[in-house]
Design a protein around this motif. Structure first.
Motif, PDB file in Angstrom:
ATOM      1  N   LEU A 214       0.788  -1.327   0.114  1.00  0.00           N
ATOM      2  CA  LEU A 214       0.013   0.123  -0.020  1.00  0.00           C
ATOM      3  C   LEU A 214       0.814   1.222  -0.010  1.00  0.00           C
ATOM      4  CD1 LEU A 214      -2.574  -1.030   2.720  1.00  0.00           C
ATOM      5  CD2 LEU A 214      -3.093  -0.633   0.117  1.00  0.00           C
ATOM      6  N   SER A 215       2.112   1.272   0.828  1.00  0.00           N
ATOM      7  CA  SER A 215       2.768   2.449   0.925  1.00  0.00           C
ATOM      8  C   SER A 215       3.688   2.614  -0.246  1.00  0.00           C
ATOM      9  CB  SER A 215       3.572   2.606   2.118  1.00  0.00           C
ATOM     10  OG  SER A 215       4.467   1.259   2.331  1.00  0.00           O
ATOM     11  N   ARG A 216       3.886   1.649  -0.820  1.00  0.00           N
ATOM     12  CA  ARG A 216       4.952   1.742  -1.961  1.00  0.00           C
ATOM     13  C   ARG A 216       4.666   2.696  -3.139  1.00  0.00           C
ATOM     14  NH1 ARG A 216       4.840  -3.562  -3.507  1.00  0.00           N
ATOM     15  NH2 ARG A 216       6.308  -4.182  -1.764  1.00  0.00           N
ATOM     16  N   PRO A 217       3.471   2.477  -3.674  1.00  0.00           N
ATOM     17  CA  PRO A 217       3.104   3.530  -4.604  1.00  0.00           C
ATOM     18  C   PRO A 217       3.127   5.194  -4.194  1.00  0.00           C
ATOM     19  CG  PRO A 217       1.552   1.935  -4.491  1.00  0.00           C
ATOM     20  CD  PRO A 217       2.229   1.811  -3.442  1.00  0.00           C
ATOM     21  N   VAL A 218       3.163   5.132  -2.926  1.00  0.00           N
ATOM     22  CA  VAL A 218       3.236   6.541  -2.248  1.00  0.00           C
ATOM     23  C   VAL A 218       4.841   6.960  -2.310  1.00  0.00           C
ATOM     24  CG1 VAL A 218       2.666   7.891  -0.290  1.00  0.00           C
ATOM     25  CG2 VAL A 218       0.801   6.207  -0.991  1.00  0.00           C
ATOM     26  N   LYS A 219       5.436   5.812  -1.803  1.00  0.00           N
ATOM     27  CA  LYS A 219       6.906   6.417  -1.689  1.00  0.00           C
ATOM     28  C   LYS A 219       7.134   6.561  -3.148  1.00  0.00           C
ATOM     29  CE  LYS A 219      11.246   3.980  -0.478  1.00  0.00           C
ATOM     30  NZ  LYS A 219      11.911   2.541   0.113  1.00  0.00           N
ATOM     31  N   ARG A 220       7.009   5.766  -4.148  1.00  0.00           N
ATOM     32  CA  ARG A 220       7.437   6.065  -5.454  1.00  0.00           C
ATOM     33  C   ARG A 220       7.016   7.424  -6.144  1.00  0.00           C
ATOM     34  NH1 ARG A 220       6.035   1.101  -7.219  1.00  0.00           N
ATOM     35  NH2 ARG A 220       3.875   1.801  -7.940  1.00  0.00           N
ATOM     36  N   ARG A 221       5.839   7.785  -5.609  1.00  0.00           N
ATOM     37  CA  ARG A 221       5.219   9.041  -6.212  1.00  0.00           C
ATOM     38  C   ARG A 221       6.043  10.053  -5.723  1.00  0.00           C
ATOM     39  NH1 ARG A 221       3.989  12.693  -9.672  1.00  0.00           N
ATOM     40  NH2 ARG A 221       2.250  13.816  -9.357  1.00  0.00           N
ATOM     41  N   ILE A 355      -4.572   6.314  -0.071  1.00  0.00           N
ATOM     42  CA  ILE A 355      -4.794   5.017   0.591  1.00  0.00           C
ATOM     43  C   ILE A 355      -5.978   4.991   1.780  1.00  0.00           C
ATOM     44  CG2 ILE A 355      -3.592   3.481   2.444  1.00  0.00           C
ATOM     45  CD1 ILE A 355      -0.985   4.231   1.420  1.00  0.00           C
ATOM     46  N   ALA A 356      -6.664   3.944   1.569  1.00  0.00           N
ATOM     47  CA  ALA A 356      -8.067   3.868   2.387  1.00  0.00           C
ATOM     48  C   ALA A 356      -8.062   2.375   2.866  1.00  0.00           C
ATOM     49  CB  ALA A 356      -9.226   4.290   1.674  1.00  0.00           C
ATOM     50  N   THR A 391      -3.197   5.355 -12.784  1.00  0.00           N
ATOM     51  CA  THR A 391      -3.524   3.799 -13.011  1.00  0.00           C
ATOM     52  C   THR A 391      -2.464   3.244 -11.692  1.00  0.00           C
ATOM     53  OG1 THR A 391      -1.428   3.901 -14.518  1.00  0.00           O
ATOM     54  CG2 THR A 391      -3.737   3.958 -15.378  1.00  0.00           C
ATOM     55  N   ASP A 392      -1.828   3.913 -10.785  1.00  0.00           N
ATOM     56  CA  ASP A 392      -1.188   3.241  -9.667  1.00  0.00           C
ATOM     57  C   ASP A 392      -2.287   2.685  -8.730  1.00  0.00           C
ATOM     58  OD1 ASP A 392       1.335   3.791 -10.650  1.00  0.00           O
ATOM     59  OD2 ASP A 392       1.943   5.510  -9.506  1.00  0.00           O
ATOM     60  N   GLY A 393      -1.913   1.482  -8.116  1.00  0.00           N
ATOM     61  CA  GLY A 393      -2.595   0.942  -7.058  1.00  0.00           C
ATOM     62  C   GLY A 393      -3.609  -0.191  -7.453  1.00  0.00           C
ATOM     63  N   PHE A 394      -4.321  -0.390  -6.424  1.00  0.00           N
ATOM     64  CA  PHE A 394      -5.311  -1.671  -6.651  1.00  0.00           C
ATOM     65  C   PHE A 394      -6.388  -1.542  -5.460  1.00  0.00           C
ATOM     66  CE2 PHE A 394      -1.696  -2.715  -3.805  1.00  0.00           C
ATOM     67  CZ  PHE A 394      -2.514  -3.197  -2.725  1.00  0.00           C
ATOM     68  N   VAL A 395      -7.529  -2.301  -5.823  1.00  0.00           N
ATOM     69  CA  VAL A 395      -8.496  -2.478  -4.601  1.00  0.00           C
ATOM     70  C   VAL A 395      -8.245  -3.877  -4.093  1.00  0.00           C
ATOM     71  CG1 VAL A 395     -10.761  -2.861  -4.213  1.00  0.00           C
ATOM     72  CG2 VAL A 395     -10.175  -1.164  -5.794  1.00  0.00           C
ATOM     73  N   ARG A 396      -8.210  -4.305  -2.764  1.00  0.00           N
ATOM     74  CA  ARG A 396      -7.930  -5.554  -2.241  1.00  0.00           C
ATOM     75  C   ARG A 396      -9.156  -5.801  -1.062  1.00  0.00           C
ATOM     76  NH1 ARG A 396      -2.483  -6.450  -0.790  1.00  0.00           N
ATOM     77  NH2 ARG A 396      -3.048  -5.284   1.026  1.00  0.00           N
ATOM     78  N   VAL A 397      -9.808  -7.010  -1.324  1.00  0.00           N
ATOM     79  CA  VAL A 397     -10.887  -7.152  -0.554  1.00  0.00           C
ATOM     80  C   VAL A 397     -10.684  -8.535   0.243  1.00  0.00           C
ATOM     81  CG1 VAL A 397     -13.318  -8.223  -0.356  1.00  0.00           C
ATOM     82  CG2 VAL A 397     -12.701  -6.223  -2.044  1.00  0.00           C
ATOM     83  N   VAL A 412      -5.259   1.336  -2.547  1.00  0.00           N
ATOM     84  CA  VAL A 412      -4.328   2.525  -2.735  1.00  0.00           C
ATOM     85  C   VAL A 412      -4.598   2.703  -4.182  1.00  0.00           C
ATOM     86  CG1 VAL A 412      -2.611   0.791  -3.168  1.00  0.00           C
ATOM     87  CG2 VAL A 412      -2.166   3.203  -2.994  1.00  0.00           C
ATOM     88  N   GLY A 413      -4.773   3.953  -4.418  1.00  0.00           N
ATOM     89  CA  GLY A 413      -4.995   4.552  -5.833  1.00  0.00           C
ATOM     90  C   GLY A 413      -6.017   5.625  -5.842  1.00  0.00           C
ATOM     91  N   PRO A 414      -6.624   6.189  -7.213  1.00  0.00           N
ATOM     92  CA  PRO A 414      -7.400   7.404  -7.169  1.00  0.00           C
ATOM     93  C   PRO A 414      -8.845   7.316  -6.508  1.00  0.00           C
ATOM     94  CG  PRO A 414      -7.526   6.166  -9.334  1.00  0.00           C
ATOM     95  CD  PRO A 414      -6.400   5.449  -8.483  1.00  0.00           C
ATOM     96  N   GLU A 415      -9.071   8.386  -5.682  1.00  0.00           N
ATOM     97  CA  GLU A 415     -10.189   8.358  -4.849  1.00  0.00           C
ATOM     98  C   GLU A 415     -10.311   7.217  -3.980  1.00  0.00           C
ATOM     99  OE1 GLU A 415     -12.008  10.984  -5.020  1.00  0.00           O
ATOM    100  OE2 GLU A 415     -11.050  11.901  -6.912  1.00  0.00           O
ATOM    101  N   ALA A 416      -9.442   6.744  -3.457  1.00  0.00           N
ATOM    102  CA  ALA A 416      -9.677   5.706  -2.526  1.00  0.00           C
ATOM    103  C   ALA A 416     -10.322   5.908  -1.276  1.00  0.00           C
ATOM    104  CB  ALA A 416      -7.994   5.088  -1.980  1.00  0.00           C
ATOM    105  N   SER A 417     -10.239   7.297  -0.678  1.00  0.00           N
ATOM    106  CA  SER A 417     -11.169   7.416   0.152  1.00  0.00           C
ATOM    107  C   SER A 417     -12.455   7.468  -0.227  1.00  0.00           C
ATOM    108  CB  SER A 417     -10.692   8.981   0.748  1.00  0.00           C
ATOM    109  OG  SER A 417     -10.973  10.137  -0.349  1.00  0.00           O
ATOM    110  N   GLU A 418     -12.978   7.882  -1.251  1.00  0.00           N
ATOM    111  CA  GLU A 418     -14.460   7.668  -1.561  1.00  0.00           C
ATOM    112  C   GLU A 418     -14.841   6.103  -1.664  1.00  0.00           C
ATOM    113  OE1 GLU A 418     -16.306  10.101  -1.818  1.00  0.00           O
ATOM    114  OE2 GLU A 418     -15.029  11.903  -1.597  1.00  0.00           O
TER     115      GLU A 418
END
Length: 467
Positions: A214-221, A355-356, A391-397, A412-418
């Motif tokens: 989850l944190s990896r895309p944030v670090k990369r960005r 991230i959410a 396009t970075d990130g994913f949804v995991r259930v 982790v990704g666009p609009e994760a908080s929504e």
């Protein structure tokens, strides 16, 4: 002596929500707030930081739009940006004050201190003191930024998050102590506004406590924005340089010393509860060693008529948690019966990408003796994410194979908080992956990723390979 049914101390999200709900339930309510209704969230935290995050995102969106055939060189006036942010804050806080008064809540400016188990002294901002008797008290005094010894926020070179959000110009360079959610959010803002940012973190990654994928895309960005991340170091002291900048002195576990030059130092190592202003021991309530007020699921402290909500009631320190607790406390204080389901409280970090999370991770589910089944959907397979160029990130259930219910989710990704809202509802109501996957989702939307992740957990995904 004046008397009320419910006294609420603190006017942040937990406090004003509790006050309004208790008044709606027929109670005579007084709300005491010393710095302005809305608390840290509306005035100095959630709202101003998200306003500046959105504004700084526009800058980088324009700068990177060339791949869409759009060319622009934005000019940023940080002073005007801060004025806009302040207008947003004023609109919200003014609205909350009107709602309190419209619902019959008496709002007092001042500081409340307990004098017994059913009385407080309220010291108004003009120095006058009034004694008030209450049947129930709801403590919602929130939290404040933690400091590092030797780094005084009274020095203009040392900033806390509140002071950083009030700057009228972006510093040329900034050293940030702490890579938690506050440090990374503000690092992102200032890096996008052109500040040379260095982040010092004692752990070995950004956002400690979150899973590394989850944190990896944030670090990369952050690194792509030019943020210099220094791990395994702690802040020791600071000094002034002859050129007007400051030097941050840090040290690693082996005793090696480092030095970072910057115009300002931002200390963002976390927050601590504000309970030392209350004299709450006079009410028969003893804070923990860290200053929190322990509560049960009905928000009652050791004294049933004294309740606590929000940051002062313990981790996680989240505004929406405070609101949920405030509603429960108001119901209990007004004679009703309510309890909080903490398992369904979502968390979010408004970094880039967002991230959410909600509920259990796969590891936590296994530790709790569930047999977890995991489904994922990457945003690089989402048509909507592609059209947004995010396009970075994913949804995991995470679901329980034995129970069939959705136990948690991480995004982790666009609009994760929504997006996390739908999965929070799933955890709260005990929904299954079949329930979510069988719900028709609008196309093309990011929310299709939630449906696809649930289909992946069932081994029935269409737009990604099944696990």
């Amino acid at each position: 002596m004046a008397a009320v049914d419910v006294l609420v101390i603190g006017g942040g999200p937990g406090g004003y929500t509790a006050a309004i709900r208790a008044a709606q339930r027929g109670c005579d309510v007084t709300l005491v707030e010393r710095e302005g209704v809305g608390g840290t969230c509306l005035n100095h935290g959630c709202i101003p930081s998200k306003a500046l995050l959105n504004a700084s995102n526009l800058v980088t969106d324009l700068e990177s739009a060339s791949e869409m055939g759009i060319y622009a060189e934005p000019f940023v006036d940080v002073g005007e940006m801060v004025e806009w942010k302040d207008d947003v804050v004023d609109q919200l806080t003014g609205g909350v004050e009107k709602l309190c008064r419209a619902n019959g809540v008496s709002v007092r400016d001042g500081t409340a201190r307990f004098t017994s188990d059913h009385t407080v002294d309220i010291t108004a901002n003009d120095g006058t003191v009034e004694e008030l008797e209450f049947e129930h008290a709801i403590v919602a005094t929130g939290s404040r930024p933690m400091s590092v010894p030797g780094f005084s926020f009274e020095d203009e070179s040392i900033l806390n998050s509140r002071q950083a959000l009030a700057l009228e110009a972006a510093p040329r360079s900034l050293a940030v102590v702490g890579a938690g959610y506050i440090g990374m959010e503000l690092s992102t803002v200032f890096a996008k506004l052109g500040t040379d940012v260095t982040v010092i973190e004692m752990e070995d990654d950004v956002l400690p406590g979150y899973e590394s994928d989850l944190s990896r895309p944030v670090k990369r960005r952050a690194e792509s924005l030019g943020v210099d991340l220094q791990f395994g170091q702690v802040a020791v002291e600071w000094s002034r340089s002859n050129d007007g900048t400051v030097d941050l002195h840090t040290e690693d576990a082996d005793g090696n010393e480092y030095e970072t030059a910057a115009e300002r130092i931002l200390v963002a190592i976390g927050r601590e509860p504000v309970s030392d202003t209350l004299d709450i021991e006079a009410a028969g309530v003893e804070p923990t060693d860290r200053g929190f007020l322990d509560t049960d699921d009905r928000m009652r402290t050791d004294r049933d008529h004294v309740l606590a909500v929000g940051d002062v009631a313990g981790e996680p320190m989240l505004a929406h948690k405070a609101v949920a607790e405030g509603l429960v406390a108001a119901e209990v204080a007004s004679g009703g019966d309510a309890a909080l389901n903490s398992a369904a409280i979502p968390t979010a970090v408004f970094v880039d990408p967002e991230i959410a999370t909600v509920g259990l991770t796969e590891a936590q589910a296994r530790d709790a003796d569930y047999s977890p089944v995991v489904g994922e959907f990457p945003f690089n397979a989402s048509g909507r994410a592609l059209t947004l160029a995010e396009t970075d990130g994913f949804v995991r259930v995470v679901a329980g194979e034995d129970t069939g219910r959705i136990l948690g989710a991480q995004i982790v990704g666009p609009e994760a908080s929504e997006l996390i809202g739908e999965l929070g509802l799933a955890v709260e109501t005990g929904m299954t992956p079949e329930d979510v996957a069988g719900t028709v989702h609008m196309h093309p939307t990011l929310s299709e990723g939630v449906m696809e992740a649930c289909e992946n957990a069932l081994g029935q995904a269409i737009h990604t390979l099944n696990r």
